[in-house]
Design an enzyme around this catalytic site. Structure first.
Site, mmCIF file in Angstrom:
data_model
loop_
_atom_site.group_PDB
_atom_site.id
_atom_site.type_symbol
_atom_site.label_atom_id
_atom_site.label_comp_id
_atom_site.label_asym_id
_atom_site.label_seq_id
_atom_site.Cartn_x
_atom_site.Cartn_y
_atom_site.Cartn_z
ATOM 1 N N HIS A 15 0.848 -1.188 0.000
ATOM 2 C CA HIS A 15 0.000 0.000 0.000
ATOM 3 C C HIS A 15 0.891 1.248 0.000
ATOM 4 O O HIS A 15 2.105 1.150 0.188
ATOM 5 C CB HIS A 15 -0.930 0.016 1.231
ATOM 6 C CG HIS A 15 -0.213 0.044 2.537
ATOM 7 N ND1 HIS A 15 -0.073 -1.057 3.350
ATOM 8 C CD2 HIS A 15 0.449 1.051 3.167
ATOM 9 C CE1 HIS A 15 0.624 -0.727 4.414
ATOM 10 N NE2 HIS A 15 0.956 0.541 4.331
HETATM 11 C C1 T46 Z 1 2.993 0.707 6.815
HETATM 12 C C2 T46 Z 1 3.768 -0.554 6.980
HETATM 13 C C3 T46 Z 1 5.240 -0.312 7.009
HETATM 14 C C4 T46 Z 1 -4.106 -0.617 13.499
HETATM 15 O O1 T46 Z 1 -5.220 -0.855 14.018
HETATM 16 N N1 T46 Z 1 -3.313 0.387 14.005
HETATM 17 C C5 T46 Z 1 -2.097 0.686 13.473
HETATM 18 O O2 T46 Z 1 -1.413 1.610 13.959
HETATM 19 C C6 T46 Z 1 -1.640 -0.087 12.348
HETATM 20 C C7 T46 Z 1 -0.296 0.218 11.710
HETATM 21 C C8 T46 Z 1 -2.454 -1.082 11.861
HETATM 22 N N2 T46 Z 1 -3.661 -1.347 12.432
HETATM 23 C C9 T46 Z 1 -4.459 -2.459 11.927
HETATM 24 C C10 T46 Z 1 -4.924 -2.324 10.491
HETATM 25 C C11 T46 Z 1 -5.016 -3.757 10.025
HETATM 26 O O3 T46 Z 1 -6.274 -4.284 10.383
HETATM 27 O O4 T46 Z 1 -3.663 -3.639 11.963
HETATM 28 C C12 T46 Z 1 -3.944 -4.464 10.854
HETATM 29 C C13 T46 Z 1 -2.676 -4.756 10.080
HETATM 30 O O5 T46 Z 1 -2.260 -3.552 9.391
HETATM 31 P P1 T46 Z 1 -1.652 -3.593 7.919
HETATM 32 O O6 T46 Z 1 -2.235 -4.714 7.155
HETATM 33 O O7 T46 Z 1 -1.785 -2.219 7.332
HETATM 34 O O8 T46 Z 1 -0.115 -3.917 8.244
HETATM 35 P P2 T46 Z 1 1.127 -3.859 7.257
HETATM 36 O O9 T46 Z 1 2.236 -4.581 7.923
HETATM 37 O O10 T46 Z 1 0.762 -4.312 5.882
HETATM 38 O O11 T46 Z 1 1.495 -2.292 7.136
HETATM 39 C C14 T46 Z 1 1.985 -1.579 8.251
HETATM 40 C C15 T46 Z 1 1.269 -0.218 8.402
HETATM 41 O O12 T46 Z 1 -0.157 -0.408 8.390
HETATM 42 C C16 T46 Z 1 1.597 0.753 7.300
HETATM 43 O O13 T46 Z 1 1.242 2.065 7.701
HETATM 44 O O14 T46 Z 1 3.439 1.635 6.160
HETATM 45 O O15 T46 Z 1 3.377 -1.343 8.110
#
Ligand code: T46
Length: 138
Positions: A49
């Site tokens: 993303h």
């Molecule tokens: C990024 C990369 C480097 C939350 O509720 N609070 C938070 O602060 C974050 C970061 C995520 N979430 C929830 C949203 C999703 O339901 O946790 C779940 C996993 O998040 P996501 O699929 O976005 O995780 P990554 O590892 O793909 O991405 C993360 C960050 O979201 C993003 O900002 O730049 O790490």
């Protein structure tokens, strides 16, 4: 793409080492949220993303992983494997994290609270946003 690698301060003595990020050291950055990624499975890809506004610094505080950054024109992959090196991600950048070692702990400092509205989770939407940003700049 600007070089996103930040060399973080490292204070080492006979007890071990300590690194830190604070406003202005090594860059002006106001942290509003800290999160960390761990217990990652082999062969997974995370990220996939971009963010509309978020600035972040990633630090691999244990183990290692690879981070691909894509500004819509070129891609660069960085290996994070040192707790005294940060990766600054700012602007419209597509990111993917992969090659996680089993002991990887990837720490992220972000300048805003979590907001799903700030995410662009489709690559075609990201490409359109990059073109739009370029048109506005002209
Ligand atoms: C990024 C990369 C480097 C939350 O509720 N609070 C938070 O602060 C974050 C970061 C995520 N979430 C929830 C949203 C999703 O339901 O946790 C779940 C996993 O998040 P996501 O699929 O976005 O995780 P990554 O590892 O793909 O991405 C993360 C960050 O979201 C993003 O900002 O730049 O790490």
């Amino acid at each position: 793409m600007k070089n996103p690698i930040l060399s973080l301060p490292k204070i080492a003595d006979e007890r071990g080492a300590l690194s830190f990020v604070q406003n202005g050291m090594p860059i002006k950055f106001e942290t509003k949220r800290v999160y960390w990624i761990y217990e990652t499975q082999a062969n997974v890809r995370r990220g996939l993303h971009a963010h509309k506004n978020l600035r972040q610094i990633l630090v691999c505080i244990s183990g290692s992983c690879s981070v691909l950054l894509d500004d819509g024109y070129s891609q660069q992959t960085y290996q994070l494997d040192r707790p005294d090196v940060g990766l600054l991600i700012e602007g419209l950048i597509w990111r993917e994290m992969f090659n996680f070692s089993s002991d990887c702990v990837l720490l992220a400092m972000a300048d805003a609270e979590y907001s799903e509205n700030d995410y662009i989770r489709s690559y075609s939407e990201f490409s359109t946003a990059v073109l739009h940003a370029k048109t506005i700049k002209k």
